[in-house]
Design an enzyme around this catalytic site. Structure first.
Site, short mmCIF file in Angstrom:
data_model
loop_
_atom_site.label_atom_id
_atom_site.label_comp_id
_atom_site.label_asym_id
_atom_site.label_seq_id
_atom_site.Cartn_x
_atom_site.Cartn_y
_atom_site.Cartn_z
N ARG A 1 -8.92 5.49 -5.88
CA ARG A 1 -8.47 6.89 -5.84
C ARG A 1 -9.49 7.78 -6.56
N LEU B 1 -16.12 28.81 12.63
CA LEU B 1 -17.02 28.46 13.72
C LEU B 1 -16.45 28.81 15.09
N GLY B 2 -15.27 29.42 15.10
CA GLY B 2 -14.67 29.78 16.38
C GLY B 2 -14.56 28.56 17.28
N PHE C 1 -8.30 -4.99 2.08
CA PHE C 1 -7.28 -5.00 1.02
C PHE C 1 -5.93 -4.84 1.66
N GLU D 1 -3.93 5.57 0.06
CA GLU D 1 -4.12 5.45 -1.40
C GLU D 1 -3.10 6.29 -2.15
N THR E 1 -0.19 -2.47 2.09
CA THR E 1 0.83 -1.80 2.91
C THR E 1 1.39 -2.72 3.99
P1 TGC Z 1 6.31 1.17 -11.22
O1 TGC Z 1 7.59 0.56 -11.68
O2 TGC Z 1 6.02 2.58 -11.59
O3 TGC Z 1 5.08 0.28 -11.69
C1 TGC Z 1 5.06 -1.13 -11.50
C2 TGC Z 1 4.07 -1.71 -12.49
O4 TGC Z 1 2.77 -1.19 -12.21
C3 TGC Z 1 2.28 -0.45 -13.34
N1 TGC Z 1 1.57 0.73 -12.80
C4 TGC Z 1 0.25 0.82 -12.81
N2 TGC Z 1 -0.69 0.02 -13.32
C5 TGC Z 1 -1.97 0.39 -13.17
N3 TGC Z 1 -2.31 1.53 -12.53
C6 TGC Z 1 -1.40 2.36 -12.01
N4 TGC Z 1 -1.78 3.47 -11.36
C7 TGC Z 1 -0.04 2.03 -12.14
N5 TGC Z 1 1.12 2.60 -11.74
C8 TGC Z 1 2.10 1.79 -12.17
C9 TGC Z 1 3.51 -0.09 -14.13
O5 TGC Z 1 3.20 0.14 -15.48
C10 TGC Z 1 4.34 -1.32 -13.93
O6 TGC Z 1 3.81 -2.33 -14.76
P2 TGC Z 1 4.77 -3.44 -15.43
O7 TGC Z 1 3.86 -4.23 -16.30
O8 TGC Z 1 5.82 -2.66 -16.17
O9 TGC Z 1 5.34 -4.21 -14.29
O10 TGC Z 1 6.25 0.97 -9.65
P3 TGC Z 1 7.11 1.61 -8.49
O11 TGC Z 1 7.59 0.49 -7.63
O12 TGC Z 1 8.16 2.55 -9.05
O13 TGC Z 1 6.04 2.43 -7.64
C11 TGC Z 1 5.33 3.46 -8.20
C12 TGC Z 1 4.45 4.18 -7.14
C13 TGC Z 1 5.30 4.78 -6.06
C14 TGC Z 1 3.77 5.31 -7.87
C15 TGC Z 1 3.40 3.27 -6.57
O14 TGC Z 1 3.93 2.16 -6.03
C16 TGC Z 1 2.46 3.95 -5.63
O15 TGC Z 1 1.40 4.38 -6.07
N6 TGC Z 1 2.73 4.05 -4.27
C17 TGC Z 1 1.74 4.48 -3.31
C18 TGC Z 1 1.23 3.26 -2.54
C19 TGC Z 1 -0.24 3.30 -2.29
O16 TGC Z 1 -0.99 4.04 -2.91
N7 TGC Z 1 -0.69 2.47 -1.39
C20 TGC Z 1 -2.09 2.38 -1.12
C21 TGC Z 1 -2.37 1.22 -0.21
S1 TGC Z 1 -4.09 0.84 -0.16
C22 TGC Z 1 -4.79 2.04 0.73
O17 TGC Z 1 -4.20 2.99 1.14
C23 TGC Z 1 -6.23 1.86 0.98
S2 TGC Z 1 -6.92 3.03 2.01
C24 TGC Z 1 -8.50 2.59 1.69
C25 TGC Z 1 -9.49 3.42 2.38
O18 TGC Z 1 -9.67 3.25 3.61
O19 TGC Z 1 -10.24 4.15 1.65
P1 FAD Z 2 5.73 6.30 4.10
O1 FAD Z 2 5.73 5.61 2.80
O2 FAD Z 2 6.72 5.88 5.12
O3 FAD Z 2 5.89 7.86 3.83
C1 FAD Z 2 6.27 8.78 4.86
C2 FAD Z 2 6.48 10.15 4.18
O4 FAD Z 2 7.53 10.06 3.24
C3 FAD Z 2 5.24 10.61 3.41
O5 FAD Z 2 5.09 12.00 3.57
C4 FAD Z 2 5.58 10.30 1.97
O6 FAD Z 2 4.93 11.17 1.04
C5 FAD Z 2 7.08 10.53 1.98
N1 FAD Z 2 7.76 9.81 0.90
C6 FAD Z 2 7.84 8.46 0.71
N2 FAD Z 2 8.50 8.18 -0.40
C7 FAD Z 2 8.87 9.37 -0.96
C8 FAD Z 2 9.57 9.74 -2.13
N3 FAD Z 2 10.02 8.83 -3.02
N4 FAD Z 2 9.76 11.06 -2.37
C9 FAD Z 2 9.28 12.00 -1.51
N5 FAD Z 2 8.61 11.70 -0.39
C10 FAD Z 2 8.40 10.39 -0.12
N6 FAD Z 2 -3.07 0.37 3.15
C11 FAD Z 2 -3.60 -0.77 2.62
O7 FAD Z 2 -2.90 -1.55 1.98
N7 FAD Z 2 -4.92 -1.08 2.81
C12 FAD Z 2 -5.75 -0.27 3.51
O8 FAD Z 2 -6.94 -0.56 3.64
C13 FAD Z 2 -5.22 0.91 4.10
N8 FAD Z 2 -5.99 1.69 4.89
C14 FAD Z 2 -5.43 2.73 5.57
C15 FAD Z 2 -6.18 3.41 6.53
C16 FAD Z 2 -5.60 4.44 7.26
C17 FAD Z 2 -6.39 5.14 8.31
C18 FAD Z 2 -4.26 4.85 7.00
C19 FAD Z 2 -3.62 6.00 7.74
C20 FAD Z 2 -3.52 4.18 6.06
C21 FAD Z 2 -4.09 3.10 5.35
N9 FAD Z 2 -3.32 2.33 4.45
C22 FAD Z 2 -3.84 1.21 3.88
C23 FAD Z 2 -1.90 2.61 4.29
C24 FAD Z 2 -1.59 3.81 3.42
O9 FAD Z 2 -1.79 3.51 2.07
C25 FAD Z 2 -0.15 4.23 3.70
O10 FAD Z 2 -0.14 4.83 4.98
C26 FAD Z 2 0.40 5.16 2.65
O11 FAD Z 2 0.54 4.51 1.41
C27 FAD Z 2 1.76 5.76 3.07
O12 FAD Z 2 2.62 4.77 3.55
P2 FAD Z 2 3.37 4.97 4.96
O13 FAD Z 2 2.34 5.32 5.97
O14 FAD Z 2 4.21 3.79 5.19
O15 FAD Z 2 4.27 6.26 4.75
#
Ligand code: TGC
Ligand code: FAD
Length: 407
Positions: free
Chosen positions: A266, A361-362, A151, A386, A154
């Site tokens: 999540r 576990l030291g 997926f 996530e 990022t």
């Molecule tokens: P924002 O303006 O709040 O929202 C944009 C549009 O999205 C809708 N929305 C959602 N819809 C469904 N579920 C949710 N949880 C939603 N949150 C928001 C929202 O209603 C809006 O819709 P529309 O129709 O009005 O356009 O967006 P923002 O740009 O202000 O960002 C909000 C924020 C920061 C919370 C969001 O972008 C966020 O969650 N950032 C964190 C990024 C993240 O989680 N990345 C994960 C990458 S994947 C990964 O890490 C996989 S690891 C996998 C593994 O190994 O297990």
């Molecule tokens: P940044 O966004 O640069 O954040 C750095 C720091 O700033 C963090 O502490 C954060 O909390 C803080 N910060 C950022 N914005 C704010 C704010 N507005 N206010 C306060 N603090 C803030 N992504 C995918 O798409 N697919 C995957 O499969 C996937 N797998 C992953 C596997 C691993 C092992 C890791 C480490 C990451 C993976 N990711 C994946 C990416 C992951 O989702 C991102 O690392 C994560 O979303 C954070 O982004 P970043 O690392 O760029 O940190």
């Protein structure tokens, strides 16, 4: 990944039966589960003890992905258990899905990552937003493990704020031409397909299924991780990749597409991290009863009892959170902020428990003889991906106050 040649069969033979995990259940939460839930949970646990526990430490130490386990994960139903049977998936409820994630991460977060990415971040978007043709082509193959997916959300310059992504595509006849790069992508080096989020010429985010072998698509591996060492992480690089328009997910536009998938993943993490916490607690409890200092088991010292009592309290609260959230998911009533609370809380308690358990576990706690240090290091990724710990707090803050900290 390293090139150390691991002998899986020898590892299995040498370590079979050493995993003595017993799940804590202080509030009889098993009473809240159906017989089917318990059967699924126990059969996944048996598989994990037999196939994963004996080899996982060696794979993690060698920074290798145990690719041979993909088929077994498919066989136990770990890929898309919550999706319908008509596409070869499990047809189970969200509690069953959570229990499967719990049991896998009880052994290793990296293995749970493989399952969450496959089920919630690759299969789920194809199921939810894909065409019937896309569903029939990809879902059965992903469910049975013949295909592995990843997926791509990022990017190097856009992690917490994916809306700023620069990966983009433009139309060219029946195809689109995709350019850009994704970073930190779980499963990438081994993936057959990638669900990639990219902007079209109007700047609207769309999901595209990119297939290995498409010219200009490469997946370089990310090396030197201290965390999730048994999970393969990589980049996705798109250099004028020609993708048929039929690979675009027709059912969604905008950031809500990937964020909807993240809700499901999540949720699974909130169960998975609990599994890691339970394993750390169980290991520390058993060790404390056996390890003697000052002429008695360290379990008899009040400071160690405080640690164990607090761990069990947090585990019990986290169990109730995911059980309730699972029921809300089953009813289609769970909100993103509720999911954020569970992911944030359960990963935090797991990380804290792993740190406390390691201390109990030291010196032995820092070795691969016990799983605790591996869990602790893994959880540093889980608390980051996530959505980071702080991002989930801000999602909650928005929900509570109505004020959006991101604008
Ligand atoms: P924002 O303006 O709040 O929202 C944009 C549009 O999205 C809708 N929305 C959602 N819809 C469904 N579920 C949710 N949880 C939603 N949150 C928001 C929202 O209603 C809006 O819709 P529309 O129709 O009005 O356009 O967006 P923002 O740009 O202000 O960002 C909000 C924020 C920061 C919370 C969001 O972008 C966020 O969650 N950032 C964190 C990024 C993240 O989680 N990345 C994960 C990458 S994947 C990964 O890490 C996989 S690891 C996998 C593994 O190994 O297990
Ligand atoms: P940044 O966004 O640069 O954040 C750095 C720091 O700033 C963090 O502490 C954060 O909390 C803080 N910060 C950022 N914005 C704010 C704010 N507005 N206010 C306060 N603090 C803030 N992504 C995918 O798409 N697919 C995957 O499969 C996937 N797998 C992953 C596997 C691993 C092992 C890791 C480490 C990451 C993976 N990711 C994946 C990416 C992951 O989702 C991102 O690392 C994560 O979303 C954070 O982004 P970043 O690392 O760029 O940190």
């Amino acid at each position: 990944m390293s090139t150390i040649n691991l002998n899986t069969e020898a590892l299995k033979a040498a370590n079979q039966g050493k995993d003595r995990y017993t799940q804590p259940d202080f509030y009889n939460i098993d009473d809240l589960l159906s017989e089917e839930h318990k059967l699924i949970r126990d059969s996944v646990r048996d598989w994990v003890k037999k196939e994963v526990s004996p080899v996982i430490e060696a794979y993690a130490q060698a920074a290798q992905f145990p690719q041979h386990l993909v088929k077994g994960m498919a066989d136990i139903g770990a890929f898309g258990p919550q999706l319908p049977t008509e596409y070869g998936c499990g047809g189970l409820d969200y509690i069953a899905y959570g229990l499967i994630m719990q049991e896998i991460e009880r052994c290793d977060s990296g293995m749970r990552s493989t399952a969450s990415v496959q089920g919630s971040l690759v299969m789920y978007p194809i199921y939810k937003f894909g065409s019937e043709e896309q569903k029939r082509k990809f879902l059965p193959q992903l469910a049975n493990g013949k295909m592995l997916g990843c997926f791509g959300l990022t990017e190097p310059d856009h992690g917490s704020n994916p809306s700023g992504m620069t990966t983009h595509f433009k139309e060219d006849g029946d195809d689109v031409i995709l350019n850009g790069a994704k970073m930190w992508i779980s499963n990438a080096p081994f993936a057959d397909v990638a669900v990639v989020w990219a902007k079209n010429e109007e700047g609207i985010i769309k999901g595209i299924i990119v297939e290995r072998g498409m010219e200009g698509f490469t997946t370089p591996e990310t090396h030197n991780k201290w965390s999730l060492r048994a999970s393969a992480t990589g980049e996705l690089v798109f250099d004028n990749v020609r993708v048929p328009k039929t690979n675009i997910l027709p059912g969604v536009s905008g950031l809500k597409g990937p964020l909807t998938c993240l809700n499901s993943a999540r949720y699974g993490i909130s169960w998975g991290a609990l599994g890691a916490a339970m394993d750390c607690y169980d290991t520390a409890l058993r060790y404390s009863k056996q390890r003697e200092q000052f002429g008695r088991p360290i379990a008899g010292f009040q400071l160690q009892q405080k640690k164990l009592a607090e761990m069990l309290t947090e585990i019990t609260k986290a169990q109730l959170v995911v059980w309730r959230l699972g029921n809300l998911m089953n009813d289609g009533k769970a909100t993103p902020a509720q999911i954020s609370m569970a992911k944030r809380n359960n990963v935090e308690i797991a990380l804290n428990i792993s740190r406390e358990a390691r201390q109990m576990l030291g010196g032995m706690g820092i070795t691969g003889e016990y799983p605790i240090m591996r869990h602790m290091a893994n959880l540093e990724s889980v608390v980051t991906y996530e959505g980071t710990h702080d991002i989930h707090l801000l999602i909650l803050g928005h929900e509570i106050t109505g004020e959006n900290a991101f604008v």
